[in-house]
Design an enzyme around this catalytic site. Structure first.
Site, PDB file in Angstrom:
ATOM      1  N   SER A 146     109.408  78.385  26.946  1.00 36.43           N
ATOM      2  CA  SER A 146     110.561  77.793  27.224  1.00 36.43           C
ATOM      3  C   SER A 146     110.408  76.441  28.128  1.00 36.43           C
ATOM      4  CB  SER A 146     111.669  78.289  27.918  1.00 36.43           C
ATOM      5  OG  SER A 146     112.844  77.903  28.263  1.00 36.43           O
ATOM      6  N   TYR A 159     114.537  84.583  34.286  1.00 43.11           N
ATOM      7  CA  TYR A 159     114.218  84.226  33.034  1.00 43.11           C
ATOM      8  C   TYR A 159     112.971  83.267  33.204  1.00 43.11           C
ATOM      9  CZ  TYR A 159     114.262  82.024  28.281  1.00 43.11           C
ATOM     10  OH  TYR A 159     114.051  81.478  27.207  1.00 43.11           O
TER      11      TYR A 159
HETATM   12  P1  NDP Z   1     117.760  85.569  19.350  1.00 43.97           P
HETATM   13  O1  NDP Z   1     118.645  86.269  20.331  1.00 43.97           O
HETATM   14  O2  NDP Z   1     118.047  84.840  18.303  1.00 43.97           O
HETATM   15  O3  NDP Z   1     116.306  86.118  18.884  1.00 43.97           O
HETATM   16  C1  NDP Z   1     115.794  86.940  19.879  1.00 43.97           C
HETATM   17  C2  NDP Z   1     114.798  87.906  18.972  1.00 43.97           C
HETATM   18  O4  NDP Z   1     114.203  88.678  19.751  1.00 43.97           O
HETATM   19  C3  NDP Z   1     115.784  88.700  18.134  1.00 43.97           C
HETATM   20  O5  NDP Z   1     115.014  88.879  16.834  1.00 43.97           O
HETATM   21  C4  NDP Z   1     115.610  90.087  18.775  1.00 43.97           C
HETATM   22  O6  NDP Z   1     115.381  91.152  17.643  1.00 43.97           O
HETATM   23  C5  NDP Z   1     114.157  90.056  19.231  1.00 43.97           C
HETATM   24  N1  NDP Z   1     114.021  91.133  20.387  1.00 43.97           N
HETATM   25  C6  NDP Z   1     114.726  91.118  21.563  1.00 43.97           C
HETATM   26  N2  NDP Z   1     114.414  92.282  22.425  1.00 43.97           N
HETATM   27  C7  NDP Z   1     113.299  92.967  21.608  1.00 43.97           C
HETATM   28  C8  NDP Z   1     112.488  93.999  21.617  1.00 43.97           C
HETATM   29  N3  NDP Z   1     112.935  94.813  22.689  1.00 43.97           N
HETATM   30  N4  NDP Z   1     111.712  94.413  20.693  1.00 43.97           N
HETATM   31  C9  NDP Z   1     111.598  93.361  19.711  1.00 43.97           C
HETATM   32  N5  NDP Z   1     112.292  92.289  19.552  1.00 43.97           N
HETATM   33  C10 NDP Z   1     113.164  92.168  20.524  1.00 43.97           C
HETATM   34  O7  NDP Z   1     117.023  84.241  20.324  1.00 43.97           O
HETATM   35  P2  NDP Z   1     115.894  82.955  20.156  1.00 43.97           P
HETATM   36  O8  NDP Z   1     115.630  83.025  18.488  1.00 43.97           O
HETATM   37  O9  NDP Z   1     116.696  81.708  20.894  1.00 43.97           O
HETATM   38  O10 NDP Z   1     114.643  83.365  20.974  1.00 43.97           O
HETATM   39  C11 NDP Z   1     113.609  83.215  20.277  1.00 43.97           C
HETATM   40  C12 NDP Z   1     112.644  83.355  21.699  1.00 43.97           C
HETATM   41  O11 NDP Z   1     112.713  81.459  22.007  1.00 43.97           O
HETATM   42  C13 NDP Z   1     112.664  83.652  23.003  1.00 43.97           C
HETATM   43  O12 NDP Z   1     111.576  84.084  23.415  1.00 43.97           O
HETATM   44  C14 NDP Z   1     113.556  82.734  23.756  1.00 43.97           C
HETATM   45  O13 NDP Z   1     113.146  83.287  25.120  1.00 43.97           O
HETATM   46  C15 NDP Z   1     112.886  81.607  23.411  1.00 43.97           C
HETATM   47  N6  NDP Z   1     113.663  80.213  23.542  1.00 43.97           N
HETATM   48  C16 NDP Z   1     114.902  79.943  23.205  1.00 43.97           C
HETATM   49  C17 NDP Z   1     115.700  79.115  23.702  1.00 43.97           C
HETATM   50  C18 NDP Z   1     117.177  78.958  22.960  1.00 43.97           C
HETATM   51  O14 NDP Z   1     117.666  78.011  23.457  1.00 43.97           O
HETATM   52  N7  NDP Z   1     117.679  79.568  21.964  1.00 43.97           N
HETATM   53  C19 NDP Z   1     115.133  78.164  24.296  1.00 43.97           C
HETATM   54  C20 NDP Z   1     113.615  78.237  24.864  1.00 43.97           C
HETATM   55  C21 NDP Z   1     112.853  79.604  24.348  1.00 43.97           C
HETATM   56  P3  NDP Z   1     115.976  92.657  17.620  1.00 43.97           P
HETATM   57  O15 NDP Z   1     117.358  92.402  18.478  1.00 43.97           O
HETATM   58  O16 NDP Z   1     116.441  92.931  16.245  1.00 43.97           O
HETATM   59  O17 NDP Z   1     115.005  93.562  18.375  1.00 43.97           O
END
Ligand code: NDP
Length: 250
Positions: A146, A159
């Site tokens: 990020s 975070y």
């Molecule tokens: P979402 O909340 O849409 O997606 C997060 C994903 O992580 C989900 O598919 C969820 O799946 C999965 N997840 C969470 N906990 C677990 C777990 N314990 N085991 C397995 N899977 C898990 O968010 P984003 O798509 O935005 O995030 C994706 C990545 O991008 C993250 O690493 C985030 O930090 C990063 N990011 C996002 C930004 C933003 O502005 N959106 C900016 C910078 C970085 P499920 O709940 O089904 O397990």
């Protein structure tokens, strides 16, 4: 010819947002993709949408329910992928949570969850993947960090701490694994419109986020960057991609 024809990829956190868009983008380039996450219904739905996504329609999909904070489940994810497809070319370490609040609020369960998913989960899956990639003498780790992995601000401290850790681990991995033909890329998005902020419980933070007028990135913008990095020739190692919305200042 599709850019990732026959390559095998694993995407963690594929049940929404950036992971979901990335799985679709990899499938469109004819990769075989293992999609992982905890929500089985979302995996089923995505599997249906991915089938036949490439021009030739021969990319395969494997859906695995996996909590990356469970070391055994993380290892099983990689092992099942290798059993199904015979190899592993690309791991997209995308699963993550962002539970923003000031440190003084003392939300220790949320600190723990962020470190467990964003750091330990990434390490567990990476550990299993590197063993396979070293045997092959090739592979590509793509870690979703990020902008918060480069700088921090109030409410983002913990975070950010997890994403600083992701950057440090990624750079060390790059140096450790280059002789094995394994490439490492960190992708550092700014604000992307996903479900990520839905899980924040701190009302003050939620109000501040809600008042922003900035046009955020879309998940597909990040997926495009991931496909770019993954589709470079073996001699090219894209180490770091920082992508902000045009209107995001820091
Ligand atoms: P979402 O909340 O849409 O997606 C997060 C994903 O992580 C989900 O598919 C969820 O799946 C999965 N997840 C969470 N906990 C677990 C777990 N314990 N085991 C397995 N899977 C898990 O968010 P984003 O798509 O935005 O995030 C994706 C990545 O991008 C993250 O690493 C985030 O930090 C990063 N990011 C996002 C930004 C933003 O502005 N959106 C900016 C910078 C970085 P499920 O709940 O089904 O397990």
């Amino acid at each position: 010819m599709a850019r990732l024809d026959g390559r095998v990829a694993v995407v963690t956190g594929a049940t929404s947002g950036i992971g979901e868009a990335t799985a679709l983008a990899l499938a469109a380039e004819e990769a075989h993709v293992t999609i992982a996450g905890r929500r089985g219904d979302r995996l089923d739905d995505l599997t249906d949408r991915m089938k036949g996504a490439g021009a030739d329609g021969d990319g395969q999909v494997l859906a695995i329910e996996c909590d990356v904070t469970d070391e055994q489940q993380a290892h099983d994810l990689i092992e099942k992928t290798r059993e199904e497809f015979g190899k592993l070319d690309i791991l997209v370490n995308n699963a993550g949570v962002m539970l923003l609040s000031k440190v003084e609020k003392g939300l220790s369960d949320q600190w723990r969850q962020m470190f467990d998913v964003n750091v330990m989960g990434l390490l567990y899956v990476t550990d299993a993947a590197v063993a396979v990639m070293k045997q092959q003498g090739s592979g590509h780790l793509i870690n979703i960090s990020s902008v918060a992995g480069r700088k921090t601000r109030p409410t983002v401290g913990v975070y950010s701490g997890t994403k600083f850790a992701v950057n440090a681990i990624s750079e060390a991995l790059r140096q450790e694994l280059l002789q094995d033909g394994i490439r490492v890329t960190m992708v550092e998005p700014g604000a992307v419109a996903t479900e990520l902020t839905d899980h924040i419980t701190d009302e003050e933070v939620r109000e501040n986020l809600g008042s922003s007028q900035m046009e955020p990135l879309q998940s597909e913008d990040i997926a495009n960057a991931i496909v770019y990095a993954a589709s470079q020739p073996q001699r090219v190692s894209v180490n770091e991609i920082l992508i902000r919305p045009t209107e995001q200042s820091n």
